[in-house]
Scaffold this active site. Structure first.
Site, PDB file in Angstrom:
ATOM      1  CG  PHE A 152      38.265  54.054  57.783  1.00  0.00           C
ATOM      2  CD1 PHE A 152      38.222  54.721  58.927  1.00  0.00           C
ATOM      3  CD2 PHE A 152      36.092  54.094  57.827  1.00  0.00           C
ATOM      4  CE1 PHE A 152      37.673  55.567  60.575  1.00  0.00           C
ATOM      5  CE2 PHE A 152      35.683  54.582  58.930  1.00  0.00           C
ATOM      6  CZ  PHE A 152      36.501  55.633  60.078  1.00  0.00           C
ATOM      7  CE  LYS A 176      36.756  47.409  48.782  1.00  0.00           C
ATOM      8  NZ  LYS A 176      37.023  48.238  49.302  1.00  0.00           N
ATOM      9  CD  GLU A 179      36.377  53.009  49.697  1.00  0.00           C
ATOM     10  OE1 GLU A 179      36.668  51.994  50.075  1.00  0.00           O
ATOM     11  OE2 GLU A 179      35.331  53.192  48.392  1.00  0.00           O
ATOM     12  CB  SER A 229      28.496  50.822  57.723  1.00  0.00           C
ATOM     13  OG  SER A 229      28.324  50.492  56.874  1.00  0.00           O
ATOM     14  CB  CYS A 284      33.525  48.100  64.936  1.00  0.00           C
ATOM     15  SG  CYS A 284      34.246  46.981  66.146  1.00  0.00           S
ATOM     16  CD  GLU A 384      28.993  52.398  64.089  1.00  0.00           C
ATOM     17  OE1 GLU A 384      28.501  51.808  62.930  1.00  0.00           O
ATOM     18  OE2 GLU A 384      29.858  51.500  64.569  1.00  0.00           O
TER      19      GLU A 384
HETATM   20  P1  NAD Z   1      32.016  51.145  55.026  1.00  0.00           P
HETATM   21  O1  NAD Z   1      30.785  50.160  55.307  1.00  0.00           O
HETATM   22  O2  NAD Z   1      31.741  52.722  54.383  1.00  0.00           O
HETATM   23  O3  NAD Z   1      33.539  50.186  54.099  1.00  0.00           O
HETATM   24  C1  NAD Z   1      33.624  48.783  54.244  1.00  0.00           C
HETATM   25  C2  NAD Z   1      33.489  48.281  53.701  1.00  0.00           C
HETATM   26  O4  NAD Z   1      32.468  48.047  52.301  1.00  0.00           O
HETATM   27  C3  NAD Z   1      34.944  49.049  52.487  1.00  0.00           C
HETATM   28  O5  NAD Z   1      36.223  48.418  51.938  1.00  0.00           O
HETATM   29  C4  NAD Z   1      34.198  50.385  51.753  1.00  0.00           C
HETATM   30  O6  NAD Z   1      34.783  50.198  50.448  1.00  0.00           O
HETATM   31  C5  NAD Z   1      32.787  48.947  50.763  1.00  0.00           C
HETATM   32  N1  NAD Z   1      31.403  49.596  50.448  1.00  0.00           N
HETATM   33  C6  NAD Z   1      31.469  51.194  51.376  1.00  0.00           C
HETATM   34  N2  NAD Z   1      30.120  51.612  50.427  1.00  0.00           N
HETATM   35  C7  NAD Z   1      29.735  50.431  50.140  1.00  0.00           C
HETATM   36  C8  NAD Z   1      28.806  49.935  49.044  1.00  0.00           C
HETATM   37  N3  NAD Z   1      27.614  50.889  48.873  1.00  0.00           N
HETATM   38  N4  NAD Z   1      28.881  48.298  48.653  1.00  0.00           N
HETATM   39  C9  NAD Z   1      29.831  48.161  48.689  1.00  0.00           C
HETATM   40  N5  NAD Z   1      30.767  48.051  48.602  1.00  0.00           N
HETATM   41  C10 NAD Z   1      30.700  48.624  49.860  1.00  0.00           C
HETATM   42  O7  NAD Z   1      32.734  51.074  56.792  1.00  0.00           O
HETATM   43  P2  NAD Z   1      33.991  51.680  57.006  1.00  0.00           P
HETATM   44  O8  NAD Z   1      33.689  53.254  57.710  1.00  0.00           O
HETATM   45  O9  NAD Z   1      35.485  52.313  56.368  1.00  0.00           O
HETATM   46  O10 NAD Z   1      33.905  50.931  58.579  1.00  0.00           O
HETATM   47  C11 NAD Z   1      33.339  51.640  59.947  1.00  0.00           C
HETATM   48  C12 NAD Z   1      32.176  50.646  59.497  1.00  0.00           C
HETATM   49  O11 NAD Z   1      33.091  49.744  60.256  1.00  0.00           O
HETATM   50  C13 NAD Z   1      31.310  51.232  61.400  1.00  0.00           C
HETATM   51  O12 NAD Z   1      30.180  50.941  61.190  1.00  0.00           O
HETATM   52  C14 NAD Z   1      32.073  50.135  62.229  1.00  0.00           C
HETATM   53  O13 NAD Z   1      31.165  49.900  63.228  1.00  0.00           O
HETATM   54  C15 NAD Z   1      32.457  49.301  61.106  1.00  0.00           C
HETATM   55  N6  NAD Z   1      33.112  48.165  61.707  1.00  0.00           N
HETATM   56  C16 NAD Z   1      33.054  46.714  62.326  1.00  0.00           C
HETATM   57  C17 NAD Z   1      33.584  45.908  63.313  1.00  0.00           C
HETATM   58  C18 NAD Z   1      32.852  44.809  63.452  1.00  0.00           C
HETATM   59  O14 NAD Z   1      34.023  43.451  64.097  1.00  0.00           O
HETATM   60  N7  NAD Z   1      32.004  44.612  64.002  1.00  0.00           N
HETATM   61  C19 NAD Z   1      34.975  46.346  62.583  1.00  0.00           C
HETATM   62  C20 NAD Z   1      35.433  46.991  62.480  1.00  0.00           C
HETATM   63  C21 NAD Z   1      34.328  47.999  61.404  1.00  0.00           C
END
Ligand code: NAD
Length: 498
Positions: A152, A176, A179, A229, A284, A384
């Site tokens: 997000f 994808k 959401e 994450s 991040c 985090e």
């Molecule tokens: P998230 O892991 O909740 O979601 C990321 C994606 O995974 C979304 O598209 C979501 O729909 C999907 N997803 C969520 N739950 C899932 C599941 N159980 N099974 C399969 N897919 C699932 O992350 P977020 O809250 O949207 O974003 C924040 C996180 O992203 C933080 O941990 C941040 O550090 C990380 N991030 C990392 C980088 C990097 O470059 N390392 C960059 C941006 C964000």
């Protein structure tokens, strides 16, 4: 009662309303209300999206590189001219202030510009007469359908780390998005169509875990680029790999800023504020922990609190410095770390829960928060937080600070602040982190370098964009060729020797 709009999918070059019967809520975080719903794909829609992309692949692969480049150039021009529209969409669903939304688009646009040089990046090598009358050369070819799954916090930039390179290299992309803020992806898809991209080459599949699992297991998806994450990144890496896919899965972070006693404390304070509270800490590459090598901590805290008192948290459309958090649940989770810090013996220097906010009373607000003497055993230090909570950990020496950073579970970004070139050089050599800043708090590499961390911040071998991105979305082929001439002849079952 008014019916809220539903953000659809984008399939075969057009909006594709969902029939799944499942939707998610999309908030305006500064207003604290649901403004839209988003389609959550079912199995039939996942299949339709992937098969449409698969059908488009052959023709796109065969399209001359010059034609592909003209689409990328047109996309870049349209994006540059109209990025203000995209920034408004991002602010209305993510909450970050408009200037920051524009900033993420600009960083994403750099990758589009990098991808405009794809003909050069795809060139192979040629060795004439590797053996007598034998030439050897190499080429790189696209993979097919590739999935991009994004978080997000950067609804435009993170997808742009991947799809410009994937598409310019001849692949078809199924994106994808998160959401929580899905509309940016649909806007981008429309812009790409305007730029001349053939239908099916760029698809947006909205959804949740079901859509992610569909991409991870479908036999026609060749590769997955994931950002999110750490637990989900690990799951995506393991599941995608088990299904024979090439996977790069970028995970979470806990970034430290090491401040040596000789550092310029005004630069440190400005940098820590920008990197700790920019985008409400939902980056991040945000700085989460300032590791202060004594005796600098007290003086630094003075400078930080002075600056924090000038920050205005509020609606991102009102020229504030910092916006709300993305959802109420996330805001409450981040705020709960302040109580954990107090219980674990940290000093609450400033509690952002008590700030005044320039926005609707229902917005998901949390002001910049500063914690001192944070124990490294506390969850505030080990987990985090992903919000505007900056921790200070005091150490006695460079070595103690370095050991702390190297013992962490994440290895995304870090920074050292010092005027000692030798210390900075030692740090860049010794620190076990993928992206390092020297007097630069958020060392996000430019597009022609590659972005990615170490340890629990990246699963897979290949980072995002730069040459590693080009390699991720293509596979190499080496060709050994001999054109017969009348002088050849003879049978020889061994390797050619000369
Ligand atoms: P998230 O892991 O909740 O979601 C990321 C994606 O995974 C979304 O598209 C979501 O729909 C999907 N997803 C969520 N739950 C899932 C599941 N159980 N099974 C399969 N897919 C699932 O992350 P977020 O809250 O949207 O974003 C924040 C996180 O992203 C933080 O941990 C941040 O550090 C990380 N991030 C990392 C980088 C990097 O470059 N390392 C960059 C941006 C964000």
């Amino acid at each position: 009662m008014t019916t809220l709009p539903v953000v659809p999918h984008w399939i075969a070059g057009a909006e594709y309303p969902s029939n799944s019967g499942r939707t998610g809520e999309v908030f305006d975080p500064a207003l604290g209300v649901v403004t839209k719903h988003v389609a959550l794909a079912n199995a039939a829609e996942i299949e339709h999206a992937i098969s449409t992309a698969h059908d488009a692949f052959g023709e796109w692969r065969d399209t001359p590189q010059s034609k592909k480049q003209s689409v990328m150039f047109a996309f870049r021009e349209l994006l540059n001219a109209r990025k203000g529209e995209l920034a408004e969409i991002i602010t209305s669903e993510h909450g970050k202030v408009l200037s920051d939304a524009l900033g993420e688009i600009t960083r994403g646009q750099e990758v589009v510009e990098f991808a405009c040089g794809m003909p050069h990046l795809l060139k192979g090598f040629y060795t004439e007469n590797a053996s007598t009358g034998v030439d050897v050369y190499s080429t790189r070819q696209p993979l097919g359908v590739v999935g991009v799954i994004s978080p997000f916090n950067f609804p435009a930039m993170v997808p742009m780390w991947f799809f410009p390179i994937a598409i310019a290299a001849g692949n078809c992309v199924v994106l994808k998005p998160s959401e929580k803020d899905p509309s940016a992806a649909i806007w981008i898809a429309k812009l790409f169509k305007e730029a001349g991209l053939p239908d099916g080459v760029f698809t947006v599949l909205n959804g949740d875990k079901e859509a992610v699992d569909g991409l991870l297991t479908h036999p026609d998806v060749a590769a997955i680029s994931f950002v999110g994450s750490t637990p989900i990144a690990k799951y995506v890496y393991e599941t995608g790999s088990a299904h024979g896919k090439r996977v790069q899965a970028l995970g979470g972070a806990k970034n430290h800023m090491l401040v040596l006693p000789d550092a310029d404390l005004d630069l440190v304070a400005d940098s820590a504020i920008n990197a700790g509270f920019g985008s409400a800490g939902e980056r991040c590459m945000a700085i989460s922990v300032v590791v202060a090598v004594e005796p600098v901590a007290d003086a630094l805290i003075g400078k930080l609190t002075e600056r924090m008192s000038t920050l205005r948290t509020g609606d991102g459309r009102r020229g504030c410095d910092m916006g709300p958090l993305v959802t109420k649940a996330h805001r409450d989770k981040v705020a709960s770390y302040i109580d954990i810090a107090a219980a674990d013996g940290a000093t609450i220097v400033h509690d952002g829960r008590n700030d005044n906010f320039d926005g609707d009373a229902n917005g998901f607000w949390l002001g910049p928060t500063l914690l001192d003497h944070v124990p490294t055993t506390s969850k505030v230090y080990t987990e985090e937080i992903f919000g505007p909570v900056l921790s200070i950990v005091r150490v006695k020496s460079y070595d103690e600070g370095l050991n702390l950073i190297n013992s962490g579970a994440f290895g995304n970004g870090t920074a050292i602040f010092t005027n000692d070139g030798g210390a900075a050089r030692k740090f860049q050599y010794e620190v076990e982190v993928g992206m390092v800043g020297i007097n630069v708090p958020i060392p996000v590499p430019v597009a022609y370098y590659s972005f990615g961390g170490w340890k629990n911040s990246l699963f897979g071998d290949t980072k995002a964009h730069g040459i590693e991105g080009v390699h991720f979305f293509t596979r190499g082929k080496a060709i050994t060729s001999r054109w017969l001439n009348p002088s050849h002849g003879g049978i020889n079952l061994g390797f050619p020797q000369n």
